[in-house]
Scaffold this active site. Structure first.
Site, short mmCIF file in Angstrom:
data_model
loop_
_atom_site.label_atom_id
_atom_site.label_comp_id
_atom_site.label_asym_id
_atom_site.label_seq_id
_atom_site.Cartn_x
_atom_site.Cartn_y
_atom_site.Cartn_z
N HIS A 173 0.85 -0.86 0.21
CA HIS A 173 0.13 -0.43 0.10
C HIS A 173 0.76 1.11 0.00
CE1 HIS A 173 1.09 -0.72 4.30
NE2 HIS A 173 0.67 0.43 4.72
N ARG A 193 10.12 -0.91 2.94
CA ARG A 193 9.10 -0.06 2.00
C ARG A 193 10.01 -1.74 0.80
NH1 ARG A 193 12.98 3.39 4.63
NH2 ARG A 193 11.86 5.32 5.62
#
Length: 324
Positions: A173, A193
């Site tokens: 997301h 990440r």
């Protein structure tokens, strides 16, 4: 008269972010820098815990009284205050990321897992989220990430003001440019990440770290979105909306209270977190009345058996999940 602890008003904590801006000033905050991306509004996390502004615990932090006065929280278990409320200003897009579940986070990050959700406070025309992906197998997912095939891999979801999105752990997301959101989440600061647009942090001169192996380990493949099953009731002119609750979420129930007159509430959980997004009004609890305005955040403790909200108020509230 002895001071009461049925409601605790909290001082926000602000976080500078490479993607932050100045929009959080609209809540009446004096922002300490030009690139404020996050307001940690209700937090007991060690990376940013709120100072209490009133009552016998004034000047202490939420993390401290979680340890020293657990009766205020109905003796709810856990080493850490379980929820974290943030307001986020995505002046630029956040990194594409994923969060672990509790089991993975405990072993690999010494933290809680991170299931979260967003109430979209404001969204520019054409704004969208990264929400999920199109890969069908882990091998396909890893190959597309390593090849940088982001347009083919990432799923885009348009959003508008007032939308609500439930983001379980394992979901790829990102909040994108032009979105302001209130985030309710587990009290965790663990983020893996996948992609950060190859941008360089002006303060360090370096790209921010990626965490590909951890991200590969925790990402849900294939992606399967979870519907929040939002419901709505009315109290006179007011609307009380349940944005998400059990059995969809075991970590929190989240509510949108649109107060247009006077609404009485009865406690049905050990404690309740409330953020005033817009408006003015009053909170009456324990025989005391408090003035409310945009940008305030407070916690109704186990000492608050009932309370009353009056005025014209737009609030997001949450409670921790019921334990088995």
């Amino acid at each position: 008269m002895a001071q009461k602890n049925d409601v605790l008003f909290l001082k926000p904590v602000f976080k500078e972010k490479i993607w932050g801006g100045q929009k959080l000033a609209q809540f009446g905050y004096q922002l300490p820098a030009d690139d404020i991306g996050e307001c940690w509004a209700i937090s007991g996390h060690p990376h940013g815990t709120n100072v209490i502004k009133n009552g016998t615990h004034a000047g202490e932090t939420l993390a401290q009284i979680w340890q020293t006065d657990r009766s205020l929280f109905g003796n709810y278990p856990g080493e850490r205050f379980p929820l974290l409320t943030k307001i986020l200003d995505a002046e630029a897009s956040l990194s594409v990321q994923v969060h672990p579940d509790d089991a993975y986070a405990k072993v690999n990050a010494h933290d809680l897992g991170k299931t979260e959700c967003w109430y979209i406070i404001d969204a520019d025309p054409g704004a969208y989220l990264i929400f999920g992906h199109h890969a069908q197998t882990k091998a396909e997912f890893e190959a597309m990430v390593k090849a940088g095939q982001w347009d083919q891999l990432l799923r885009k979801q348009p959003v508008k003001t007032g939308d609500f999105v439930y983001v379980p752990s394992g979901t790829v997301h990102a909040l994108n440019k032009g979105i302001m959101a209130l985030e309710t989440q587990q009290s965790s600061d663990t983020t893996y990440r996948l992609y950060d647009y190859d941008r360089v942090d002006a303060k360090t001169g370096q790209k921010r770290a990626l965490h590909l192996n951890d991200a590969f380990n925790v990402t849900q493949i294939p992606f399967a979105p979870v519907a929040a099953n939002t419901t709505e009731t009315t109290r006179g002119a007011s609307k009380l909306i349940t944005l998400v609750s059990a059995p969809v979420s075991k970590y929190f129930n989240v509510y949108h209270w649109q107060i247009k007159d006077t609404v009485n509430f009865e406690k049905h959980y050990p404690f309740t977190l409330v953020s005033v997004l817009h408006g003015t009004g009053t909170l009456t609890v324990g025989g005391q009345t408090y003035q409310l305005k945009t940008g305030q955040h407070f916690l109704l403790t186990a000492e608050a058996s009932s309370w009353q909200l009056s005025g014209n108020l737009d609030c997001i509230a949450s409670v921790p999940g019921k334990l088995n």
